[in-house]
Design an enzyme around this catalytic site. Structure first.
Site, PDB file in Angstrom:
ATOM      1  N   ARG A 243      39.432  32.877  50.971  1.00  0.00           N
ATOM      2  CA  ARG A 243      40.013  31.744  50.245  1.00  0.00           C
ATOM      3  C   ARG A 243      41.486  31.507  50.562  1.00  0.00           C
ATOM      4  NH1 ARG A 243      38.423  31.752  44.054  1.00  0.00           N
ATOM      5  NH2 ARG A 243      36.377  31.292  44.922  1.00  0.00           N
TER       6      ARG A 243
ATOM      7  N   HIS B 288      44.922  29.365  40.885  1.00  0.00           N
ATOM      8  CA  HIS B 288      43.577  29.614  40.356  1.00  0.00           C
ATOM      9  C   HIS B 288      43.426  30.979  39.720  1.00  0.00           C
ATOM     10  CE1 HIS B 288      39.252  29.146  40.124  1.00  0.00           C
ATOM     11  NE2 HIS B 288      39.038  30.198  40.896  1.00  0.00           N
TER      12      HIS B 288
ATOM     13  N   GLU C 153      29.021  32.013  48.864  1.00  0.00           N
ATOM     14  CA  GLU C 153      30.415  31.567  48.782  1.00  0.00           C
ATOM     15  C   GLU C 153      31.199  32.219  49.903  1.00  0.00           C
ATOM     16  OE1 GLU C 153      32.220  31.468  44.860  1.00  0.00           O
ATOM     17  OE2 GLU C 153      30.275  31.044  43.968  1.00  0.00           O
TER      18      GLU C 153
ATOM     19  N   HIS D   2      43.198  27.984  44.855  1.00  0.00           N
ATOM     20  CA  HIS D   2      41.863  27.518  45.254  1.00  0.00           C
ATOM     21  C   HIS D   2      42.031  26.290  46.132  1.00  0.00           C
ATOM     22  CE1 HIS D   2      37.680  26.345  45.151  1.00  0.00           C
ATOM     23  NE2 HIS D   2      37.375  27.417  44.436  1.00  0.00           N
TER      24      HIS D   2
ATOM     25  N   ARG E 279      41.306  37.793  46.058  1.00  0.00           N
ATOM     26  CA  ARG E 279      40.009  38.079  45.448  1.00  0.00           C
ATOM     27  C   ARG E 279      38.856  37.437  46.212  1.00  0.00           C
ATOM     28  NH1 ARG E 279      36.963  35.215  41.537  1.00  0.00           N
ATOM     29  NH2 ARG E 279      38.672  33.720  41.412  1.00  0.00           N
TER      30      ARG E 279
HETATM   31  P1  FAD Z   1      39.600  34.527  29.921  1.00  0.00           P
HETATM   32  O1  FAD Z   1      38.223  34.077  30.073  1.00  0.00           O
HETATM   33  O2  FAD Z   1      40.672  33.645  30.490  1.00  0.00           O
HETATM   34  O3  FAD Z   1      39.857  34.719  28.360  1.00  0.00           O
HETATM   35  C1  FAD Z   1      41.133  35.015  27.857  1.00  0.00           C
HETATM   36  C2  FAD Z   1      41.020  35.147  26.345  1.00  0.00           C
HETATM   37  O4  FAD Z   1      42.248  35.656  25.826  1.00  0.00           O
HETATM   38  C3  FAD Z   1      40.784  33.844  25.623  1.00  0.00           C
HETATM   39  O5  FAD Z   1      39.877  34.079  24.570  1.00  0.00           O
HETATM   40  C4  FAD Z   1      42.158  33.505  25.053  1.00  0.00           C
HETATM   41  O6  FAD Z   1      42.107  32.707  23.890  1.00  0.00           O
HETATM   42  C5  FAD Z   1      42.666  34.887  24.722  1.00  0.00           C
HETATM   43  N1  FAD Z   1      44.114  35.027  24.631  1.00  0.00           N
HETATM   44  C6  FAD Z   1      45.045  34.824  25.611  1.00  0.00           C
HETATM   45  N2  FAD Z   1      46.275  35.100  25.135  1.00  0.00           N
HETATM   46  C7  FAD Z   1      46.128  35.494  23.842  1.00  0.00           C
HETATM   47  C8  FAD Z   1      47.033  35.903  22.819  1.00  0.00           C
HETATM   48  N3  FAD Z   1      48.357  35.946  23.023  1.00  0.00           N
HETATM   49  N4  FAD Z   1      46.542  36.238  21.596  1.00  0.00           N
HETATM   50  C9  FAD Z   1      45.198  36.172  21.366  1.00  0.00           C
HETATM   51  N5  FAD Z   1      44.297  35.776  22.293  1.00  0.00           N
HETATM   52  C10 FAD Z   1      44.761  35.456  23.509  1.00  0.00           C
HETATM   53  N6  FAD Z   1      35.396  33.695  38.633  1.00  0.00           N
HETATM   54  C11 FAD Z   1      34.190  34.085  39.103  1.00  0.00           C
HETATM   55  O7  FAD Z   1      33.934  35.281  39.246  1.00  0.00           O
HETATM   56  N7  FAD Z   1      33.251  33.133  39.398  1.00  0.00           N
HETATM   57  C12 FAD Z   1      33.470  31.800  39.265  1.00  0.00           C
HETATM   58  O8  FAD Z   1      32.586  30.988  39.540  1.00  0.00           O
HETATM   59  C13 FAD Z   1      34.743  31.384  38.789  1.00  0.00           C
HETATM   60  N8  FAD Z   1      35.026  30.048  38.646  1.00  0.00           N
HETATM   61  C14 FAD Z   1      36.202  29.701  38.050  1.00  0.00           C
HETATM   62  C15 FAD Z   1      36.440  28.342  37.788  1.00  0.00           C
HETATM   63  C16 FAD Z   1      37.587  27.957  37.112  1.00  0.00           C
HETATM   64  C17 FAD Z   1      37.843  26.505  36.835  1.00  0.00           C
HETATM   65  C18 FAD Z   1      38.519  28.949  36.694  1.00  0.00           C
HETATM   66  C19 FAD Z   1      39.754  28.566  35.949  1.00  0.00           C
HETATM   67  C20 FAD Z   1      38.294  30.293  36.986  1.00  0.00           C
HETATM   68  C21 FAD Z   1      37.141  30.670  37.663  1.00  0.00           C
HETATM   69  N9  FAD Z   1      36.881  32.008  37.943  1.00  0.00           N
HETATM   70  C22 FAD Z   1      35.678  32.377  38.450  1.00  0.00           C
HETATM   71  C23 FAD Z   1      37.797  33.064  37.469  1.00  0.00           C
HETATM   72  C24 FAD Z   1      37.236  33.636  36.172  1.00  0.00           C
HETATM   73  O9  FAD Z   1      36.636  32.605  35.428  1.00  0.00           O
HETATM   74  C25 FAD Z   1      38.304  34.309  35.333  1.00  0.00           C
HETATM   75  O10 FAD Z   1      39.099  35.151  36.123  1.00  0.00           O
HETATM   76  C26 FAD Z   1      37.649  35.132  34.231  1.00  0.00           C
HETATM   77  O11 FAD Z   1      36.757  34.322  33.504  1.00  0.00           O
HETATM   78  C27 FAD Z   1      38.699  35.722  33.322  1.00  0.00           C
HETATM   79  O12 FAD Z   1      38.044  36.298  32.229  1.00  0.00           O
HETATM   80  P2  FAD Z   1      38.876  37.076  31.136  1.00  0.00           P
HETATM   81  O13 FAD Z   1      37.913  37.561  30.124  1.00  0.00           O
HETATM   82  O14 FAD Z   1      39.758  38.047  31.801  1.00  0.00           O
HETATM   83  O15 FAD Z   1      39.873  35.975  30.507  1.00  0.00           O
HETATM   84  C1  SIN Z   2      34.415  28.479  42.556  1.00  0.00           C
HETATM   85  O1  SIN Z   2      33.352  28.180  42.011  1.00  0.00           O
HETATM   86  O2  SIN Z   2      34.830  27.975  43.606  1.00  0.00           O
HETATM   87  C2  SIN Z   2      35.274  29.515  41.906  1.00  0.00           C
HETATM   88  C3  SIN Z   2      34.713  30.822  42.216  1.00  0.00           C
HETATM   89  C4  SIN Z   2      35.708  31.895  41.903  1.00  0.00           C
HETATM   90  O3  SIN Z   2      36.857  31.626  41.569  1.00  0.00           O
HETATM   91  O4  SIN Z   2      35.329  33.058  42.037  1.00  0.00           O
END
Ligand code: FAD
Ligand code: SIN
Length: 514
Positions: free
Chosen positions: A275, A335, A110, A231, A370
């Protein structure tokens, strides 16, 4: 000890499983259902220097470079040094990473990575695979899971956190019950990012910055909110859909309306530049030509696209697009939030009893932009570190934020969100009252990819003039959270007068040209 973990993405699930294994009593709450949040949508994969010729030191360099030098070296070291163990733990938890012919974990490329070092599963369904595996592991633990439990605020006393308050969503007759509280020795916020600050985002609907809003209300430090990652390659149109950076890593290119690879005008690495650079190039070119730019993956061929990126392939075909034959119109979308709740390298916040992990946290690893696929890694590494560091609030508490030499900047403690002169909201393009839609539009136009002094000042004034109604429903609570996070974001962006990473301020001379 009793630990409440708010959120079940990669960060919350990792923290919950580890805290349970360490013998803590764990309650895991989510506002909707399990398997919501951003994690399940992650496509490209999880970064880790596990291939030949690679090293944690090189991964650290790439991370610092992509972050425009703003990252914290200690936090980055914790991230990259923890990658091998984090990926091993995911394998042990049952994540079926894709394998190369020799049986080793396959490595994708990437943008801004010196080498291919992205582990993926199901081709482009890495987040689903991680979410499914970790969620399934909950069944063999004592973790108590509560779905439909919307955390609204921290319970604080004597400058420490002692639990969380839940939204009182049950109606008895016409009376709204006030929310119950869950007492805890430690609270871990893992509530994800705040993509819903913007009308066009890759993030799922509940990504409303709830944890950051709770911490702002509690008066504890947040930082780096001005760094919002857009993104560059999201399918243009009414229903945004991410087309992974891994597609460019596999050879797809970006073309303007004349078929020219325009990103090289801005950076020698072209489509594989950091990015923020690619996103700005895409936005500027679209403005200049009056139509979205094109992502051209046709050289990869139909069979390779379907096998390496099955989810994207199926979604595009469902929308009537054959990307093996025609380039796809793409444009930037909000993103990822680099900033968040200030933590040390173990996820501790400035408030005793409160930890923050994952996208909610500002550990300092991402700097001003990032590096791709470092976010799932951050959730896995720091979720585990937080669990390992859980201690009673009654014990002596020392919090040393990373990069504390920068504490004189606007970042730390920007909790007041600026004083903001109160003016009529109609000053912003006739948008009169506060609504989620008007906030999103304002943020897109004034606090988006390309920013300028007047726009940022107008955004700060308008956001401070708006009032969110006292929340009676979870949706209204989300709106109130978005408003407080938007104020802090716009104020931080206004206060940072230079451009850095994803925070890009146009000089007056450039505004007409943008
Ligand atoms: P999240 O996975 O967003 O989880 C948040 C949790 O908090 C959920 O369970 C939600 O229900 C809960 N929550 C929120 N508010 C409350 C509340 N008030 N009360 C109770 N529960 C609550 N990153 C990479 O490293 N690689 C990738 O390939 C990548 N691809 C991506 C593709 C997309 C489409 C997106 C959107 C993001 C991508 N990212 C990627 C970024 C990455 O996925 C996220 O930054 C990461 O998954 C965040 O994880 P997290 O556990 O912090 O939060
Ligand atoms: C992607 O697959 O382009 C998202 C990767 C990331 O947000 O880290």
């Amino acid at each position: 000890m009793k630990v409440v973990i708010v959120g079940a993405g990669v960060a919350g699930l990792t923290a919950a499983l580890r805290a349970d294994a360490l013998g803590h009593e764990v309650e895991l709450v989510v506002k909707g259902r399990l398997r919501e949040g951003s994690t399940v949508h992650a496509q490209g994969g999880i970064a880790g220097a596990y291939g030949p010729g690679d090293s944690a030191a090189l991964h650290a360099l790439d991370t610092m470079h992509a972050g425009d030098g703003h990252g914290d070296p200690l936090a980055i070291a914790a991230l990259v040094d923890g990658a091998a163990e984090a990926i091993d733990a995911l394998v042990r938890a049952g994540v079926p990473f894709d394998r190369a012919a020799d049986g080793a974990i396959a490595r994708g490329l990437e943008a801004a990575h010196s080498l291919p070092r992205i582990a993926h599963a199901g081709g482009d369904a890495t987040g689903r695979a991680i979410s499914d595996a970790l969620t399934a592991r909950l069944d063999s633990t004592r973790v108590r899971v509560r779905e439909q439990a919307f955390a609204t605020d921290l319970v604080t006393a004597d400058d420490a956190v002692h639990g969380i308050r839940l939204h009182g969503i049950r109606l008895v007759g016409i009376r709204l019950l006030s929310g119950e509280t869950i007492d805890a020795d430690a609270v871990v916020l893992a509530t994800g990012g705040a993509g819903l600050l913007y009308p066009v985002t890759t993030n799922p609907s509940g990504t409303t910055g709830d944890g950051i809003a709770m911490v702002l209300r509690a008066g504890a430090p947040v930082a780096d909110l001005e760094f919002v990652q857009f993104h560059p390659t999201v399918l243009a149109g009414d229903s945004p859909f991410l087309i992974s950076e891994a597609v460019r890593g596999a050879g797809a290119v970006l073309r303007d309306a004349d078929g020219r690879r325009f990103v090289f005008d801005d950076h020698p690495d072209g489509e594989l530049a950091p990015r923020d650079v690619v996103a700005r190039a895409v936005a500027r070119q679209a403005l200049a030509q009056g139509s979205p730019v094109l992502l051209d993956a046709t050289a990869l061929g139909a069979a390779a696209l379907a096998s390496r990126f099955p989810m994207i392939d199926a979604e595009l075909r469902r929308r009537g697009i054959d990307w093996s034959r025609e380039p796809v119109p793409v444009s930037p979308a909000a993103h990822y939030l680099m900033g968040g709740v200030v933590t040390d390298v173990d996820g501790r916040t400035a408030l005793p009893g409160l930890w923050a992990v994952g996208e909610t946290a500002r550990t300092g690893v991402h700097g001003a932009n990032r590096l791709a696929s470092n976010s799932l890694l951050e959730g896995a590494v720091f979720g585990a570190r937080a669990a390992d560091s859980l201690t009673h609030t009654s014990l002596p508490y020392e919090f040393v934020p990373p990069g504390s030499d920068r504490s004189g900047t606007n970042s730390y403690g920007s909790t007041s969100c600026g004083s903001g002169e109160r003016v009529g909201a109609e000053q912003h393009g006739g948008m009169r009252g506060f609504s989620r839609q008007s906030l999103q539009q304002l943020m897109w136009e004034r606090v988006g990819l390309l920013r300028d002094d007047d726009g940022l000042a107008d955004a700060v004034r308008t956001l401070h003039a708006w009032e969110a109604p006292a929340p009676r429903t979870p949706a209204e609570q989300e709106d109130a959270n978005l408003l407080i996070v938007a104020r802090a974001t716009a104020s931080a962006a206004l206060a940072r007068t230079d451009s850095l990473g994803a925070h890009f301020r146009l000089s007056p001379a450039l505004i007409g040209a943008a």
